[in-house]
Design a protein around this motif. Structure first.
Motif, PDB file in Angstrom:
ATOM      1  N   ARG A   1     -70.119  16.792-113.743  1.00 48.30           N
ATOM      2  CA  ARG A   1     -71.454  17.152-114.141  1.00 48.30           C
ATOM      3  C   ARG A   1     -72.423  15.449-114.606  1.00 48.30           C
ATOM      4  N   THR A   2     -71.830  14.825-115.750  1.00 49.07           N
ATOM      5  CA  THR A   2     -72.873  13.492-115.413  1.00 49.07           C
ATOM      6  C   THR A   2     -72.776  12.610-114.231  1.00 49.07           C
ATOM      7  N   LEU A   3     -71.568  12.791-112.959  1.00 52.40           N
ATOM      8  CA  LEU A   3     -71.513  11.596-112.319  1.00 52.40           C
ATOM      9  C   LEU A   3     -72.543  12.448-110.949  1.00 52.40           C
ATOM     10  N   LEU A   4     -72.456  13.674-110.879  1.00 52.39           N
ATOM     11  CA  LEU A   4     -73.030  14.787-110.051  1.00 52.39           C
ATOM     12  C   LEU A   4     -74.114  15.630-110.504  1.00 52.39           C
ATOM     13  N   PRO A   5     -75.242  15.138-111.227  1.00 55.13           N
ATOM     14  CA  PRO A   5     -76.092  15.662-111.694  1.00 55.13           C
ATOM     15  C   PRO A   5     -76.782  16.845-111.754  1.00 55.13           C
ATOM     16  N   GLU A   6     -76.979  16.357-109.857  1.00 55.60           N
ATOM     17  CA  GLU A   6     -77.691  17.974-109.078  1.00 55.60           C
ATOM     18  C   GLU A   6     -76.639  18.871-107.996  1.00 55.60           C
ATOM     19  N   ALA A   7     -75.086  18.034-107.914  1.00 58.47           N
ATOM     20  CA  ALA A   7     -74.541  19.600-107.631  1.00 58.47           C
ATOM     21  C   ALA A   7     -74.659  20.830-107.754  1.00 58.47           C
ATOM     22  N   PRO A   8     -74.517  21.606-107.038  1.00 51.90           N
ATOM     23  CA  PRO A   8     -74.451  23.027-107.041  1.00 51.90           C
ATOM     24  C   PRO A   8     -73.600  23.243-107.781  1.00 51.90           C
ATOM     25  N   HIS A   9     -73.726  25.139-108.542  1.00 47.90           N
ATOM     26  CA  HIS A   9     -72.429  25.416-108.923  1.00 47.90           C
ATOM     27  C   HIS A   9     -71.445  25.381-108.682  1.00 47.90           C
ATOM     28  N   GLU A  10     -71.595  26.108-107.393  1.00 50.82           N
ATOM     29  CA  GLU A  10     -70.176  26.228-106.864  1.00 50.82           C
ATOM     30  C   GLU A  10     -69.700  24.873-106.432  1.00 50.82           C
ATOM     31  N   GLU A  11     -70.512  23.792-106.473  1.00 52.45           N
ATOM     32  CA  GLU A  11     -69.244  22.885-106.023  1.00 52.45           C
ATOM     33  C   GLU A  11     -68.272  22.018-107.329  1.00 52.45           C
TER      34      GLU A  11
ATOM     35  N   ASN B   1     -64.746   3.917-106.315  1.00 47.85           N
ATOM     36  CA  ASN B   1     -65.349   3.696-107.460  1.00 47.85           C
ATOM     37  C   ASN B   1     -66.747   3.898-106.930  1.00 47.85           C
ATOM     38  N   ALA B   2     -67.875   4.183-107.555  1.00 45.11           N
ATOM     39  CA  ALA B   2     -69.077   5.014-107.387  1.00 45.11           C
ATOM     40  C   ALA B   2     -69.795   5.580-105.728  1.00 45.11           C
ATOM     41  N   GLY B   3     -68.704   4.515-105.325  1.00 44.56           N
ATOM     42  CA  GLY B   3     -68.964   4.807-103.187  1.00 44.56           C
ATOM     43  C   GLY B   3     -68.426   5.696-102.535  1.00 44.56           C
ATOM     44  N   GLY B   4     -66.926   5.624-103.515  1.00 44.42           N
ATOM     45  CA  GLY B   4     -66.178   6.352-102.636  1.00 44.42           C
ATOM     46  C   GLY B   4     -64.523   5.835-103.141  1.00 44.42           C
ATOM     47  N   GLY B   5     -63.567   6.003-102.749  1.00 45.51           N
ATOM     48  CA  GLY B   5     -61.780   5.969-102.544  1.00 45.51           C
ATOM     49  C   GLY B   5     -61.858   5.322-101.376  1.00 45.51           C
ATOM     50  N   LEU B   6     -60.744   4.128-101.588  1.00 44.48           N
ATOM     51  CA  LEU B   6     -60.208   3.056-100.864  1.00 44.48           C
ATOM     52  C   LEU B   6     -58.625   3.340-100.536  1.00 44.48           C
TER      53      LEU B   6
ATOM     54  N   ARG C   1     -59.480  20.355-118.475  1.00 43.91           N
ATOM     55  CA  ARG C   1     -60.638  20.589-117.599  1.00 43.91           C
ATOM     56  C   ARG C   1     -62.362  20.578-118.053  1.00 43.91           C
ATOM     57  N   ALA C   2     -62.061  20.804-119.280  1.00 46.59           N
ATOM     58  CA  ALA C   2     -63.483  20.698-120.480  1.00 46.59           C
ATOM     59  C   ALA C   2     -63.279  18.662-120.231  1.00 46.59           C
ATOM     60  N   TYR C   3     -62.917  18.470-120.179  1.00 42.76           N
ATOM     61  CA  TYR C   3     -63.031  16.873-120.135  1.00 42.76           C
ATOM     62  C   TYR C   3     -63.902  16.636-118.497  1.00 42.76           C
ATOM     63  N   THR C   4     -63.138  17.184-117.451  1.00 42.79           N
ATOM     64  CA  THR C   4     -63.235  17.361-115.870  1.00 42.79           C
ATOM     65  C   THR C   4     -64.633  17.276-115.975  1.00 42.79           C
ATOM     66  N   GLU C   5     -65.050  18.680-116.148  1.00 43.43           N
ATOM     67  CA  GLU C   5     -66.338  19.200-115.593  1.00 43.43           C
ATOM     68  C   GLU C   5     -67.688  18.492-116.769  1.00 43.43           C
ATOM     69  N   THR C   6     -67.463  17.961-117.850  1.00 40.79           N
ATOM     70  CA  THR C   6     -68.208  17.099-117.968  1.00 40.79           C
ATOM     71  C   THR C   6     -68.508  15.652-117.561  1.00 40.79           C
ATOM     72  N   ILE C   7     -67.168  14.928-117.020  1.00 45.28           N
ATOM     73  CA  ILE C   7     -67.830  14.049-115.953  1.00 45.28           C
ATOM     74  C   ILE C   7     -68.350  14.460-114.906  1.00 45.28           C
TER      75      ILE C   7
ATOM     76  N   GLU D   1     -61.760  24.107 -97.678  1.00 48.03           N
ATOM     77  CA  GLU D   1     -62.308  23.254 -96.006  1.00 48.03           C
ATOM     78  C   GLU D   1     -64.282  24.114 -96.416  1.00 48.03           C
ATOM     79  N   GLY D   2     -64.544  23.021 -95.841  1.00 48.59           N
ATOM     80  CA  GLY D   2     -66.211  23.052 -95.708  1.00 48.59           C
ATOM     81  C   GLY D   2     -67.095  23.288 -97.332  1.00 48.59           C
ATOM     82  N   GLY D   3     -66.144  22.422 -98.004  1.00 47.56           N
ATOM     83  CA  GLY D   3     -67.566  21.538 -99.029  1.00 47.56           C
ATOM     84  C   GLY D   3     -67.975  20.887 -98.796  1.00 47.56           C
ATOM     85  N   ASP D   4     -68.331  19.962-100.200  1.00 44.10           N
ATOM     86  CA  ASP D   4     -68.927  18.590 -99.992  1.00 44.10           C
ATOM     87  C   ASP D   4     -67.405  17.273-100.472  1.00 44.10           C
ATOM     88  N   LEU D   5     -66.738  17.278-100.218  1.00 44.13           N
ATOM     89  CA  LEU D   5     -65.749  17.106-101.292  1.00 44.13           C
ATOM     90  C   LEU D   5     -65.743  15.524 -99.935  1.00 44.13           C
ATOM     91  N   PRO D   6     -65.620  14.062-100.506  1.00 43.88           N
ATOM     92  CA  PRO D   6     -65.000  13.499 -99.443  1.00 43.88           C
ATOM     93  C   PRO D   6     -64.113  13.167 -99.019  1.00 43.88           C
TER      94      PRO D   6
END
Length: 291
Positions: free
Chosen positions: A143-153, A247-252, A135-141, A99-104
């Motif tokens: 970091r690519t989709l959220l290039p400005e996200a902080p390390h904690e997120e 999609n890029a705008g979120g989940g439905l 985990r490595a595949y997920t991390e790459t995705i 809780e408290g993170g920036d997750l949709p």
């Protein structure tokens, strides 16, 4: 962006809360009363009733008892069952840690529904399914989709993805039927080693009795899944299934019977066009050996 107030984080709805919401809506509609009438008689606001009946919130024990009294629910077993649903309708304990993170909200909701699902049918056109990613595949995705996200997120999202995968390894695991377009399988996310590790991970996952993997090769040509990915989640009776799209705008989430039926039929048509699970294993082995 930092100067804006943080949004209020709602609890991710669970299957139990969906069922409780359906029960409460059924009680009101059977009684022939509008939300306005119930609100006037009970003192509970129409907004609160709407949130309860749409699974956006869980009523307090006293509120639930008050409403059951109002609707004339006198059967002790029915009352106890509804209170049990209320207790079970809280979100996952491990998800509360994030809780408290920036997750949709849609992502939290998906995690809670996956934990209760007994069958998941996932078609992916561009990515390896989240429940099968390393985990490595997920991390790459991420970091690519959220290039400005902080390390904690990034670490938070990684941890949640790995915890989500526990639905496939718990004592009574969900079954996963994953169909992937060849485009998702060919894309070398993270470079050669991460790509090869991901293929090996898929081969190992496909050996588990609750996981089925199929690939739709390029040679199939145009097919029904080209517009985008979707997943159908099924739950124990009497809880209805739902479809999740992202999609890029979120989940439905899709919950109407006609739309769910369309996606189920579409998935079966995609399965018929895909390589068999056995041929898919051979296909992945060849792709891995080719480096």
């Amino acid at each position: 962006m930092e100067s804006q107030p943080m949004p209020v984080r709602r609890q991710a709805p669970t299957v139990a809360r969906r069922r409780l919401a359906a029960e409460m809506l059924e009680l009101r509609t059977t009684s022939g009363r509008s939300r306005e009438a119930v609100s006037s008689d009970t003192g509970l606001s129409q907004g609160a009733l709407h949130r309860i009946e749409t699974a956006k919130t869980t009523p307090q024990a006293g509120t639930l008892n008050h409403l059951m009294d109002y609707y004339g629910v006198t059967d002790p077993e029915q009352r106890a069952a509804m209170q049990e649903l209320r207790k079970r309708s809280k979100q996952l304990k491990w998800l509360e840690l994030f809780e408290g993170g920036d997750l949709p909200d849609s992502y939290r909701t998906l995690a809670s529904f996956e934990a209760d699902a007994i069958r998941i049918s996932d078609y992916e056109s561009l990515f390896i399914p989240g429940l099968l990613q390393t985990r490595a595949y997920t991390e790459t995705i991420i970091r690519t989709l959220l290039p400005e996200a902080p390390h904690e997120e990034i670490e938070q999202r990684l941890d949640i993805r790995m915890r989500r995968q526990e639905t496939l390894t718990k004592p009574h695991p969900a079954s996963l039927w994953a169909i992937l377009d060849e485009a998702a399988m060919r894309r070398r996310v993270g470079g050669n080693q991460i790509y090869l590790d991901q293929l090996e991970h898929l081969l190992a996952a496909g050996q588990r009795p609750n996981i089925t993997i199929q690939v739709i090769p390029f040679s199939t040509g145009a097919h029904l899944g080209m517009p985008g990915a979707f997943a159908t989640l099924e739950f124990p009776e009497p809880d209805p299934p739902l479809v999740y799209m992202e999609n890029a705008g979120g989940g439905l989430f899709v919950e109407t019977d006609s739309e769910i039926a369309w996606y189920r039929n579409s998935f079966l048509r995609l399965a018929a066009e895909a390589l068999s699970p056995q041929d898919t294993t051979t296909w992945i082995e060849r792709a891995a050996s080719a480096g």
